[in-house]
Scaffold this motif. Structure first.
Motif, mmCIF file in Angstrom:
data_model
loop_
_atom_site.group_PDB
_atom_site.id
_atom_site.type_symbol
_atom_site.label_atom_id
_atom_site.label_comp_id
_atom_site.label_asym_id
_atom_site.label_seq_id
_atom_site.Cartn_x
_atom_site.Cartn_y
_atom_site.Cartn_z
ATOM 1 N N SER A 15 17.608 -3.853 53.928
ATOM 2 C CA SER A 15 18.632 -4.438 54.493
ATOM 3 C C SER A 15 18.864 -5.563 54.845
ATOM 4 C CB SER A 15 18.563 -3.115 56.122
ATOM 5 O OG SER A 15 18.192 -3.883 57.044
ATOM 6 N N PHE A 16 19.859 -6.030 54.746
ATOM 7 C CA PHE A 16 20.443 -7.417 55.315
ATOM 8 C C PHE A 16 20.216 -7.760 57.124
ATOM 9 C CE2 PHE A 16 23.980 -10.244 57.643
ATOM 10 C CZ PHE A 16 24.336 -10.438 57.190
ATOM 11 N N ASP A 17 19.589 -6.717 57.843
ATOM 12 C CA ASP A 17 18.673 -7.610 59.158
ATOM 13 C C ASP A 17 17.537 -7.431 59.259
ATOM 14 O OD1 ASP A 17 21.456 -6.082 60.390
ATOM 15 O OD2 ASP A 17 21.088 -4.224 60.407
ATOM 16 N N GLU A 18 16.817 -7.564 57.854
ATOM 17 C CA GLU A 18 15.637 -7.789 58.024
ATOM 18 C C GLU A 18 15.659 -9.078 57.675
ATOM 19 O OE1 GLU A 18 13.100 -5.566 55.282
ATOM 20 O OE2 GLU A 18 13.689 -3.274 56.510
ATOM 21 N N LEU A 19 16.634 -9.366 57.402
ATOM 22 C CA LEU A 19 16.268 -11.433 56.768
ATOM 23 C C LEU A 19 16.312 -11.630 57.770
ATOM 24 C CD1 LEU A 19 18.851 -11.571 54.091
ATOM 25 C CD2 LEU A 19 16.765 -11.510 53.942
ATOM 26 N N ASN A 20 15.805 -13.843 57.961
ATOM 27 C CA ASN A 20 16.268 -14.559 59.140
ATOM 28 C C ASN A 20 17.628 -14.905 59.217
ATOM 29 O OD1 ASN A 20 16.452 -16.404 57.316
ATOM 30 N ND2 ASN A 20 14.429 -16.131 57.038
ATOM 31 N N THR A 21 18.146 -15.627 59.579
ATOM 32 C CA THR A 21 19.395 -16.039 60.254
ATOM 33 C C THR A 21 19.588 -16.925 59.581
ATOM 34 O OG1 THR A 21 18.930 -17.793 61.668
ATOM 35 C CG2 THR A 21 19.334 -15.396 63.090
ATOM 36 N N THR A 22 18.774 -17.688 59.050
ATOM 37 C CA THR A 22 18.826 -18.658 57.562
ATOM 38 C C THR A 22 20.106 -18.059 56.154
ATOM 39 O OG1 THR A 22 17.419 -20.179 58.528
ATOM 40 C CG2 THR A 22 18.908 -21.004 56.092
ATOM 41 N N ASP A 23 19.247 -17.085 55.930
ATOM 42 C CA ASP A 23 18.900 -16.351 54.787
ATOM 43 C C ASP A 23 20.640 -15.848 54.963
ATOM 44 O OD1 ASP A 23 17.395 -17.510 53.425
ATOM 45 O OD2 ASP A 23 15.229 -15.875 53.805
ATOM 46 N N GLN A 24 20.566 -14.769 55.746
ATOM 47 C CA GLN A 24 21.677 -13.862 56.864
ATOM 48 C C GLN A 24 23.616 -14.761 56.084
ATOM 49 O OE1 GLN A 24 21.433 -12.560 60.349
ATOM 50 N NE2 GLN A 24 19.651 -10.318 59.496
ATOM 51 N N GLU A 25 22.908 -16.346 56.873
ATOM 52 C CA GLU A 25 23.979 -16.876 55.997
ATOM 53 C C GLU A 25 24.247 -16.837 54.865
ATOM 54 O OE1 GLU A 25 25.697 -21.609 58.514
ATOM 55 O OE2 GLU A 25 23.319 -21.116 57.584
ATOM 56 N N LEU A 26 23.481 -17.406 54.367
ATOM 57 C CA LEU A 26 23.372 -17.526 52.815
ATOM 58 C C LEU A 26 24.074 -16.533 52.251
ATOM 59 C CD1 LEU A 26 23.302 -20.275 50.960
ATOM 60 C CD2 LEU A 26 21.377 -18.850 50.532
ATOM 61 N N CYS A 27 23.598 -15.038 52.645
ATOM 62 C CA CYS A 27 24.100 -14.300 51.774
ATOM 63 C C CYS A 27 25.950 -13.908 52.086
ATOM 64 C CB CYS A 27 23.324 -13.212 52.458
ATOM 65 S SG CYS A 27 21.675 -12.719 51.460
ATOM 66 N N ASN A 28 26.048 -14.043 53.228
ATOM 67 C CA ASN A 28 27.309 -14.374 54.227
ATOM 68 C C ASN A 28 28.444 -14.678 52.806
ATOM 69 O OD1 ASN A 28 27.338 -11.298 55.246
ATOM 70 N ND2 ASN A 28 26.847 -13.246 57.929
ATOM 71 N N GLU A 29 27.720 -16.140 53.250
ATOM 72 C CA GLU A 29 28.662 -17.307 52.363
ATOM 73 C C GLU A 29 28.560 -16.009 50.490
ATOM 74 O OE1 GLU A 29 29.987 -20.425 53.770
ATOM 75 O OE2 GLU A 29 29.534 -19.566 55.522
ATOM 76 N N ALA A 30 27.501 -15.567 50.119
ATOM 77 C CA ALA A 30 27.993 -15.622 48.252
ATOM 78 C C ALA A 30 29.195 -14.433 48.768
ATOM 79 C CB ALA A 30 27.057 -15.287 48.531
ATOM 80 N N ILE A 31 28.827 -13.767 49.514
ATOM 81 C CA ILE A 31 30.699 -13.149 49.901
ATOM 82 C C ILE A 31 31.400 -13.471 50.263
ATOM 83 C CG2 ILE A 31 31.258 -10.856 51.482
ATOM 84 C CD1 ILE A 31 28.702 -10.051 52.077
ATOM 85 N N GLY A 139 22.498 -2.529 50.239
ATOM 86 C CA GLY A 139 21.086 -2.227 49.648
ATOM 87 C C GLY A 139 20.047 -3.250 49.861
ATOM 88 N N SER A 140 19.198 -3.513 48.971
ATOM 89 C CA SER A 140 17.497 -4.239 48.950
ATOM 90 C C SER A 140 18.052 -4.922 48.922
ATOM 91 C CB SER A 140 17.009 -3.230 48.854
ATOM 92 O OG SER A 140 16.890 -3.314 46.940
ATOM 93 N N ILE A 141 17.381 -6.284 49.411
ATOM 94 C CA ILE A 141 17.499 -7.546 49.238
ATOM 95 C C ILE A 141 16.031 -8.687 48.458
ATOM 96 C CG2 ILE A 141 18.013 -10.294 49.720
ATOM 97 C CD1 ILE A 141 19.107 -7.149 52.175
ATOM 98 N N ILE A 142 16.747 -9.145 47.405
ATOM 99 C CA ILE A 142 15.484 -9.352 46.401
ATOM 100 C C ILE A 142 15.073 -10.481 46.938
ATOM 101 C CG2 ILE A 142 13.867 -10.183 44.037
ATOM 102 C CD1 ILE A 142 15.201 -7.580 43.007
#
Length: 162
Positions: A15-31, A139-142
């Motif tokens: 899940s998204f919540d398992e990512l560190n905040t830097t990776d979460q931010e980048l995923c949100n930017e991809a959205i 879902g999951s993140i690779i």
């Protein structure tokens, strides 16, 4: 004739919540990057966000064309933007995500071979691995620590430089 084995290394997050905040931010930017997708034919929107060494985020989205081969994937749009606008900046990481109204995406969408080859070229150019996150919003993140895990036999003909 010897039989060889190739092993790749990647991390998988459920899940998204398992990512560190830097990776979460980048995923949100991809959205966010998906909002500029021009995909009237496939209705399959892809967004990519690249984080540069300076901290700057560069966006890319897929750009379709009625003459299908004339379109371009989100990853290459972002990478070529870096190459033409920030040619001396190192790419630290990139996040890629996709969405469609036609069905639910439940697994990370990975890059096509052409995009992987371009990623390998940029990684080689900067002599530094690019961390890649394939982000599935439902879902999951690779996560990989470089393109060699994704394209171990990338084309790299050093004699072409001569």
């Amino acid at each position: 004739m010897p039989n060889n084995t190739l092993t790749i290394t990647f991390e998988e997050y459920s899940s998204f919540d398992e990512l560190n905040t830097t990776d979460q931010e980048l995923c949100n930017e991809a959205i966010k990057a998906m909002s500029t997708s021009h995909s009237p034919y496939s209705n399959f929107r892809v967004g990519t966000a690249l984080r540069l060494e300076s901290g700057k985020i560069v966006f890319g989205s897929n750009q379709e064309n009625v003459a299908y081969p004339s379109g371009l994937c989100a990853e290459r749009v972002a990478l070529f933007t870096v190459g033409s606008t920030y040619p001396n900046e190192r790419i630290i990481s990139m996040a890629i995500t996709a969405q469609t109204d036609k069905f639910q995406i439940t697994e990370p969408v990975t890059s096509c071979g052409a995009c992987l080859q371009v990623m390998a070229e940029y990684e080689k150019k900067q002599s530094y691995p690019i961390e890649v996150l394939f982000y599935c919003q439902n879902g999951s993140i690779i996560k990989t620590k470089g393109i060699k895990s994704l394209l171990p036999f990338a084309f790299a003909e050093s004699r072409l430089k001569k």
